[in-house]
Design an enzyme around this catalytic site. Structure first.
Site, mmCIF file in Angstrom:
data_model
loop_
_atom_site.group_PDB
_atom_site.id
_atom_site.type_symbol
_atom_site.label_atom_id
_atom_site.label_comp_id
_atom_site.label_asym_id
_atom_site.label_seq_id
_atom_site.Cartn_x
_atom_site.Cartn_y
_atom_site.Cartn_z
ATOM 1 N N LYS A 500 0.843 -1.196 0.000
ATOM 2 C CA LYS A 500 0.000 0.000 0.000
ATOM 3 C C LYS A 500 0.879 1.247 0.000
ATOM 4 C CE LYS A 500 -0.209 -0.454 5.024
ATOM 5 N NZ LYS A 500 -0.977 -0.978 6.151
ATOM 6 N N ARG A 597 -10.982 0.094 14.177
ATOM 7 C CA ARG A 597 -10.842 0.899 12.958
ATOM 8 C C ARG A 597 -11.912 0.416 11.991
ATOM 9 N NH1 ARG A 597 -4.927 1.248 10.108
ATOM 10 N NH2 ARG A 597 -5.412 -0.905 9.561
ATOM 11 N N TYR A 725 12.061 32.415 4.885
ATOM 12 C CA TYR A 725 10.757 32.987 5.200
ATOM 13 C C TYR A 725 10.614 33.288 6.685
ATOM 14 C CZ TYR A 725 8.902 31.708 0.619
ATOM 15 O OH TYR A 725 8.660 31.602 -0.715
ATOM 16 N N MET A 774 8.944 25.300 0.381
ATOM 17 C CA MET A 774 8.205 24.283 -0.371
ATOM 18 C C MET A 774 9.146 23.354 -1.135
ATOM 19 S SD MET A 774 5.223 24.761 -3.230
ATOM 20 C CE MET A 774 4.112 25.667 -2.190
HETATM 21 C C1 LIG Z 1 -0.312 -1.735 7.047
HETATM 22 C C2 LIG Z 1 -0.893 -2.965 7.570
HETATM 23 C C3 LIG Z 1 -0.081 -4.057 7.939
HETATM 24 C C4 LIG Z 1 1.420 -3.998 7.957
HETATM 25 O O1 LIG Z 1 1.850 -3.447 9.152
HETATM 26 P P1 LIG Z 1 3.418 -3.258 9.460
HETATM 27 O O2 LIG Z 1 3.446 -2.705 10.823
HETATM 28 O O3 LIG Z 1 3.928 -2.314 8.452
HETATM 29 O O4 LIG Z 1 4.004 -4.595 9.357
HETATM 30 C C5 LIG Z 1 -0.711 -5.234 8.290
HETATM 31 N N1 LIG Z 1 -2.053 -5.325 8.326
HETATM 32 C C6 LIG Z 1 -2.865 -4.291 8.030
HETATM 33 C C7 LIG Z 1 -4.330 -4.470 8.105
HETATM 34 C C8 LIG Z 1 -2.316 -3.071 7.645
HETATM 35 O O5 LIG Z 1 -3.117 -2.051 7.354
#
Ligand SMILES: *Cc1c(COP(=O)(O)O)cnc(C)c1O
Length: 831
Positions: A500, A597, A725, A774
């Site tokens: 991701k 979550r 700045y 920036m």
């Molecule tokens: C990002 C994520 C992981 C990976 O977590 P790390 O701490 O980077 O190993 C595993 N499971 C879910 C659901 C995640 O969102």
């Protein structure tokens, strides 16, 4: 998509006796199967299901590495020297004795090959094998699950390693085969057993291992002896003759001369340097447009097109796919060098087949002034060294190489190259120090050597320094980290890798490809777009999407992406959609065990089961949950509760659904701290990218990314003057300031202003002075001598630097990595 519960292709070690015609000397771990085949002791995949093949070579005996493999945790071995049994005294080894470890490797691959019914294309010839292979696979991305040999794995060892990768879900295989002496092709044919063949072309190099070029062509043609169809260009007489005794109904010869050919081809160059390729077949004609004009490239793409047309792919489909073909792996292997030069970086291994493959790309660069080859000792058995290097010399001559820089004791002694200049060095350091590399210009430089020679140091010297801000990603370090985590997971446990957010900032497609090559089981992304991008770039691994929306159902289905299902309202929408559209989905049920979550609670499960059981289109692939505090001892109790809860909830699902599912709970920290929570799969994230958040195993990981930029200007300022700045940097004394080419828009957070964050120049820490802008930042370099415009600035390279920056930014390394913005160029290195 692969059914990942399907273990039909698992081969237990105990079967090796039959498959390899060997003798099992020890079978201490009876149920263990064979998954990873290791032939290179320098780069083992450490895993309980790895097998090390001890191979005796001329200068190198694999049996010598057995103790170090054992130390690394490998416990399955194929040996050809019986005396090596002395290494396996304790009771935790599987060992099989064979006549030849290479033959055993080939037998095993050949067995794996026999399990698939998919068409297999094999390519041989002097040039172009790798390019044709890549192009065909790019043309097929949208319609097939392709397995192909990685890079130019085309040798007696490379071919079986590649073929071993075939899984039941692959629908087409493409493999290349290269040989350097008579008798070899027969063995490769047995391993690949191609159904379709392509004979690319034949060089004029005279090789001392063959009497003549005709003999060499005939030997190569053996690859096709059991093919249904053989594609080749009839205009090459030598090839035509080599195939003359084959059944006519198998021959698919195309021609650019003979209009009566099955496929007759004409080329027209357009004004904008494209080429229209017209292919006439049975009175029909199709025009294919490609964005290049070089004859070698045109012949290669024609081989691919004619082969695929002949296999029944429609010309419209191929026309659509054609804009997608890329010059092969440019980013990894062809690099821009200093002074308008190009570098072909092939520092992986150095045998004759590989050398020929590397040299064959020389013709793609017709406009350089000079062809230079940097070459180490050749690792190949041969009758004598004289013969071997005579062959090398012939090969260099046939590619009109003007200068050879020979590195190594053997090559210095034996290579006698008369058609150009030869300069010799005993080792790489001597070459680095004693040759005027900077004077090379407008040349093509092939750098080819065995890994022990570390010719990548020469590549680095020759590479054009990319100016501006870049994130360098070291793919070898990534592989190291992957292997480390593999060694931590139990046999049979699958591996999902989180890619991701551009693979934690490092580049999703490139990382996805490496992971696919290393055969991880699953990938996961956050959003559907990320999954689509992977699919469009040839990733066929199963992909879980964690944040899907109902608007993306079409897209998810079209690209075979597996959504996470986390709420009843989402599930109901999916339910309606699938029934209306009659489209099937594999889903991952997210269980909330305390993260709060996304995910279902216990009381939702009844409804979930009810809906899914009544919907034949939704199939549950997996159930998973996420640990909220796996990295910290202080949350141990909570993590255990989460695990208990997960165990219970997933049981309810399995009972209710009435079939097995993959269960997964651990993230990177969980893999290290809670081996007992591994279930059927784990989800690796940050650890792969080099940070071990529990800090227990950091020493086993390598940093994979380096963020760097350059000094744009250096200024002396007087006490009392201000910088940037808001005039936030006030000089308390006379100082020296450097403006560097990175700002908050690149991901260098404004929170680093006024000394909170620092960068490194010439190894010295330079704190930020004033406010981060920036696109630029000013840093204090008063204490750094000889600093000048263009100097390299390291934002982070080591893990300590990354952690230091995270701390300065009051955040975690995840955020620093993913903040590196898309405008920062990613450069991938595999050294
Ligand atoms: C990002 C994520 C992981 C990976 O977590 P790390 O701490 O980077 O190993 C595993 N499971 C879910 C659901 C995640 O969102």
């Amino acid at each position: 998509m692969p059914d990942i519960n399907n273990n039909e292709n698992n081969i237990p070690f105990s079967n090796l006796e039959k498959i390899t015609d060997g003798k099992i000397l020890k079978l201490d771990i009876e149920q263990r199967s064979v998954k990873y085949l290791i032939t290179d002791s320098r780069r083992p995949i450490i895993h309980s299901e790895s097998v090390f093949f001890a191979i005796k070579g001329n200068n190198h005996d694999g049996h010598d590495y057995i103790p170090s493999m054992i130390n690394n945790g490998i416990n399955q071995f194929i040996i050809e020297d019986k005396t090596a049994i002395k290494h396996f005294e304790s009771n935790d080894f599987n060992v099989c004795l064979v006549d030849s470890s290479i033959k055993a490797l080939q037998d095993l691959a050949s067995y794996k090959r026999s399990l698939t019914k998919s068409p297999i294309i094999a390519i041989t010839g002097s040039n172009g094998k790798t390019i044709i292979k890549e192009w065909i696979s790019q043309l097929l991305y949208d319609s097939e699950k392709v397995i192909q040999s990685p890079m130019s794995y085309n040798s007696q060892i490379g071919v079986p390693i590649s073929v071993w990768g075939i899984e039941s879900f692959h629908t087409v295989g493409i493999f290349e085969a290269g040989i350097s002496q008579p008798g070899e092709m027969k063995k490769l044919e047995k391993v690949i057993k191609p159904t379709h063949g392509i004979f690319s072309n034949i060089g004029s190099a005279h090789e001392s291992n063959f009497h003549s070029i005709d003999q060499k062509a005939a030997e190569k043609a053996i690859l096709f002896q059991n093919c249904e169809r053989i594609t080749y260009c009839k205009d090459h007489e030598i090839i035509h003759n080599a195939l003359i005794n084959y059944d006519k109904s198998k021959l698919n010869g195309w021609s650019a001369i003979d209009e009566s050919s099955n496929y007759f081809v004409a080329y027209d160059k357009t004004e904008d340097n494209f080429t229209n390729i017209t292919i006439h077949h049975h009175k029909k004609k199709s025009i294919f447009t490609v964005k290049f004009t070089d004859p070698g490239g045109l012949e290669n793409i024609t081989h691919g097109l004619v082969c695929l047309l002949d296999m029944g792919y429609k010309s419209d489909y191929l026309k659509n796919q054609l804009p997608r073909i890329k010059e092969v792996d440019m980013r990894l292997t062809i690099k821009r060098g200093i002074n308008q030069s190009f570098i072909i970086d092939d520092t992986y291994n150095n045998d004759m087949a590989g050398l020929e493959a590397a040299l064959s790309r020389v013709n793609q660069f017709p406009n350089v002034d000079k062809r230079i080859v940097v070459l180490s000792d050749i690792q190949q058995s041969a009758a004598t060294k004289e013969k071997l290097y005579e062959q090398v010399s012939n090969l260099l001559e046939s590619f009109k190489v003007e200068m050879v820089i020979a590195i190594g004791i053997e090559i210095t002694q034996y290579l006698n190259y008369k058609s150009g200049e030869k300069i010799s060095f005993q080792n790489t350091n001597e070459a680095l120090n004693n040759f005027a590399w900077d004077e090379i210009e407008n040349s093509l430089i092939v750098v080819k050597g065995g890994r022990v020679f570390q010719l990548e140091k020469i590549v680095r010297r020759l590479e054009k320094k990319i100016h501006g801000t870049t994130l360098e990603i070291n793919l070898s370090a990534l592989t190291n980290n992957l292997n480390f985590y593999r060694s931590k997971i139990k046999p049979g446990v699958k591996l999902m890798v989180m890619v991701k957010a551009l693979a934690y900032g490092s580049g999703a497609v490139e990382i996805g490809k490496i992971l696919q090559f290393h055969r991880v089981d699953y990938l996961a992304v956050a959003y559907p777009d990320e999954g689509v991008n992977l699919r469009r770039n040839g990733i066929y691994l199963p992909i879980m999407v964690m944040n899907p929306s109902p608007e993306s159902f079409d897209m998810l289905h079209r690209y075979d992406l597996e959504p996470e299902v986390y709420s009843l309202s989402f599930l109901k929408k999916l339910d309606t959609y699938t029934k209306e559209e009659k489209k099937s989905f594999k889903v991952h049920i997210k269980l909330d065990t305390g993260m709060h979550r996304l995910g279902f609670n216990t009381e939702d499960l009844k409804k979930v089961i009810e809906i899914i059981s009544a919907n034949k289109y939704i199939r549950v692939a997996a159930a998973f949950s996420h640990l909220a505090g796996a990295d910290s001892f202080s949350h141990n109790e909570f993590s255990k509760q989460q695990n208990n809860q997960f165990g219970k909830m997933s049981e309810v699902l399995i009972d209710g659904l009435g079939h097995g599912i993959i269960r997964h709970l651990c993230n990177s920290a969980g893999i290290i701290r809670f081996p007992e929570f591994q279930y059927d799969m784990v989800r690796l994230g940050i650890g792969l990218y080099g940070v071990e958040v529990t800090e227990m195993e950091q020493k086993n990981l390598l940093p994979i990314s380096k963020l760097k930029t350059i000094v744009s200007q250096v200024k002396e300022i007087k006490k009392g003057q201000t910088v940037g700045y808001g005039r936030a940097g006030v000089a308390q004394k006379d100082m020296k300031i450097a403006t560097i080419a990175i700002g908050y828009a690149d991901g260098f957070s404004r929170i680093f202003s006024q000394g909170n964050g620092s960068v490194y120049i010439k190894g010295v820490k330079a704190p930020v002075f004033g406010n981060v802008c920036m696109d630029m930042t000013m840093v204090d370099v008063t204490s750094i001598e000889d600093i000048k415009e263009g100097d390299e600035v390291v934002v982070f390279e080591t893990t300590e630097q990354l952690l230091e920056l995270a701390e300065a930014g009051k955040t975690i390394p995840y955020e620093i990595l993913t903040n590196v913005s898309e405008r920062v160029k990613r450069v991938f290195q595999s050294i």
